[in-house]
Design an enzyme around this catalytic site. Structure first.
Site, mmCIF file in Angstrom:
data_model
loop_
_atom_site.group_PDB
_atom_site.id
_atom_site.type_symbol
_atom_site.label_atom_id
_atom_site.label_comp_id
_atom_site.label_asym_id
_atom_site.label_seq_id
_atom_site.Cartn_x
_atom_site.Cartn_y
_atom_site.Cartn_z
ATOM 1 N N GLY A 22 -25.739 -14.587 -12.097
ATOM 2 C CA GLY A 22 -26.601 -13.426 -11.931
ATOM 3 C C GLY A 22 -26.409 -12.432 -13.055
ATOM 4 N N VAL A 29 -22.763 -12.369 -14.666
ATOM 5 C CA VAL A 29 -21.721 -13.073 -13.929
ATOM 6 C C VAL A 29 -21.925 -14.567 -14.100
ATOM 7 C CG1 VAL A 29 -20.555 -13.303 -11.719
ATOM 8 C CG2 VAL A 29 -21.832 -11.226 -12.245
ATOM 9 N N LYS A 43 -17.094 -12.029 -14.918
ATOM 10 C CA LYS A 43 -18.053 -10.955 -15.182
ATOM 11 C C LYS A 43 -17.894 -10.471 -16.608
ATOM 12 C CE LYS A 43 -20.917 -7.538 -14.725
ATOM 13 N NZ LYS A 43 -21.093 -6.723 -13.532
ATOM 14 N N ASP A 137 -16.105 0.487 0.288
ATOM 15 C CA ASP A 137 -17.387 -0.200 0.456
ATOM 16 C C ASP A 137 -17.231 -1.447 1.321
ATOM 17 O OD1 ASP A 137 -20.101 -0.418 0.174
ATOM 18 O OD2 ASP A 137 -20.027 -1.468 -1.733
#
Length: 562
Positions: A22, A29, A43, A137
């Site tokens: 992605g 990534v 990444k 998160d």
């Protein structure tokens, strides 16, 4: 997963790259493999961000903090080079679907599975908090379900509670609507108790299949978290409900510590609950099938030669434009196992995950676009931003528009970020678009080229808004008949289904009328609109003319027969 382009590296540091999972605002990534055969998510920061000194400082600090996180129930950072011309970081690959994907595909999890999930997550948070870190998160898309147990991922916004205050703007909160703690939303400071609130919301979602604070917009979600009690009607009385209610207390001081939660859910330890098998059979089968496909992928790509190190691209280096710094950390596993269904195990990467975008709204700022899910109009986006600014006067709130993941979404509409790659077993040989009967008026049956199950990540508002996973099933049908359906799952695990009726077939595209299913929730778009499918290599490009949804687009790869 997409094949590597001609301008992309074949190796980063000691890792051979197998494909692109992605890309988005923070970087790209890749699925990689070490010389010893270990699979990793790598990444690589966008070159223009590498030119920003403040971003580099944040990146370095967060990698250092993430390296301290390890042990059971967390995905470790394996390697990183913050000082490279283009910084990168690698984390362990985890074969397993996210909690969001698992619940969207299979519904609420069994009570035993939820208890084991909660015990593992509680032990992970206890370890994180002992290091002086706060995750900030915790949400369904940041939890991976593996055969060995759950994994808490994405420490991209975990910040050391000492020594990093100077890197964070006053009053800024980071998190996801519906899972952020009240004090986090109001900018009153974040502590381990904030993670506990998110923990309770995640457990409620796993047990009921719905978030405890439902809403059709980010502003509504944030308001409900601060002012209303959670909706737990489907959660039966008992231990799980008691734990969830205690965690969702509005006052941080009233919430239990992670260690206490772990003891309540698993007096003999989380590992004991995992020992006899903790996942439902369907998920176990899915993980095993995907692991075999990954091994086949590695065996195929192992013969590919590696290239040299990654460098600054000429275009990005020439631009050298300042970019606002964002949060970043170890890439989580992302949805990217070839030839798997929509609920496939995921490998997440990037700081914030696939499909993750941060928007800052303050009382002094002009309202901007933002929102959640595919069902968002530009008018609604402005209203959400304005309402959010009013709720958070005197502070700024930075929130995820998509919880997976993401996390990062493909900013390039044509790249088809981390869409599933078709396999020989699941994809028939490509046929000509006009293989079906087509007349000059477009009144023909669906060509065989289009039939099947297609999947990919969608974006709206010109590629700036992540829309979640689009799964389209197309079957043989004549014009005027039902040709299939579209199932879109956003980062919070919310699902909208559209029924597709074949409208027109030409040599270049298939056009269909799309209308929301009667069973959809109130947040889905009920208005009919037109969608188009255009062949792009072996994939299909999906486009919609629905301005109410931000004119979503997606590049879809074939994952099965219709």
């Amino acid at each position: 997963m997409q094949p590597l382009g001609a301008d992309e590296p074949r190796a980063v540091g000691p890792y051979r790259l197998l494909g692109r999972l992605g890309s988005g605002g923070m970087g790209r990534v890749y699925l990689g493999r070490s010389a010893g055969g270990r699979t990793v998510a790598v990444k690589i920061v966008h070159p223009h961000l590498a030119l920003d000194d403040e971003f580099r400082t944040r990146f370095r600090r967060e990698v250092e903090a993430a390296r301290r996180v390890g042990g059971a129930w967390t995905a470790p950072v394996l390697d990183a080079d913050p000082e490279a011309a283009v910084p990168w970081v690698a984390t362990a690959y985890a074969a397993g679907p996210s909690l969001a994907a698992a619940v969207a595909a299979h519904g609420p999890l069994p009570e035993h599975t939820v208890r084991a999930l909660g015990a593992g997550l509680a032990e992970a948070l206890a370890a994180v908090h002992e290091l002086g870190l706060v995750h900030r998160d915790v949400k369904p898309s940041n939890l991976l379900l593996t055969v060995d147990g759950p994994l808490l991922i994405d420490f991209g916004i975990a910040r050391a509670t000492d020594g990093t205050a100077s890197l964070t703007s006053t009053g800024v909160s980071v998190g996801s609507p519906g899972y952020m703690a009240p004090e986090q939303i109001l900018g009153r400071g974040v502590s381990g108790a904030s993670d506990v609130f998110s923990f309770g919301a995640v457990l409620a979602y796993a047990a009921t299949g719905a978030p405890p604070f439902p809403g059709d917009s980010s502003a509504a979600l944030l308001y409900k978290v601060v002012h209303e009690e959670p909706a737990l009607g489907e959660l039966a009385p008992g231990l799980l409900r008691e734990v969830v209610e205690d965690c969702l207390a509005k006052d941080p001081a009233d919430r239990p510590a992670p260690g206490e939660l772990a003891r309540r859910l698993a007096p003999e330890g989380a590992a004991r609950l995992m020992a006899g098998g903790w996942l439902p059979g369907a998920l176990v089968e899915q993980v095993g099938r995907s692991a075999v496909q990954l091994l086949n992928l590695e065996a195929t790509d192992a013969r590919e030669p590696a290239s040299g190190p990654v460098g600054l691209s000429g275009v990005a280096a020439a631009a050298q434009r300042p970019v606002a710094s964002g949060e970043f950390g170890p890439p989580p596993p992302m949805d990217a196992v070839p030839g798997t269904p929509a609920d496939a195990p995921v490998v997440r990467g990037t700081g914030g995950g696939p499909g993750k975008v941060s928007v800052t709204v303050s009382a002094a700022a002009a309202p901007g676009e933002g929102g959640r899910g595919r069902r968002l109009s530009c008018t609604v986006a402005l209203a959400v931003a304005g309402a959010l600014a009013a709720v958070t006067v005197g502070s700024a709130v930075v929130f995820d528009l998509l919880p997976g993941s993401g996390d990062d979404t493909d900013a390039d509409a044509g790249s088809g970020a981390y869409s599933v790659t078709p396999t020989a077993a699941s994809s028939p040989a490509p046929t000509d678009v006009s293989s079906g009967p087509v007349d000059s008026e477009g009144a023909g049956a669906l060509p065989a080229r289009y039939a099947g199950i297609w999947e990919g990540e969608g974006t709206g508002l010109g590629g700036t808004l992540p829309m979640g996973t689009f799964r389209v099933t197309l079957r043989q049908a004549a014009v005027g008949a039902k040709v299939g359906e579209l199932r879109q799952t956003d980062g919070l695990g919310t699902v909208c289904v559209d029924v597709l009726t074949l409208k027109k077939v030409t040599a270049k595209e298939v056009v269909a009328d799309s209308v929301g299913a009667k069973s959809n929730h109130a947040g889905c778009n009920p208005e009919p609109h037109t969608i188009r499918f255009t062949p792009t290599g072996d994939d299909l490009t999906y486009t919609s003319d629905s301005s109410a949804e931000g004119n979503p687009t997606a590049r879809l790869s074939k994952v099965g027969q219709g």
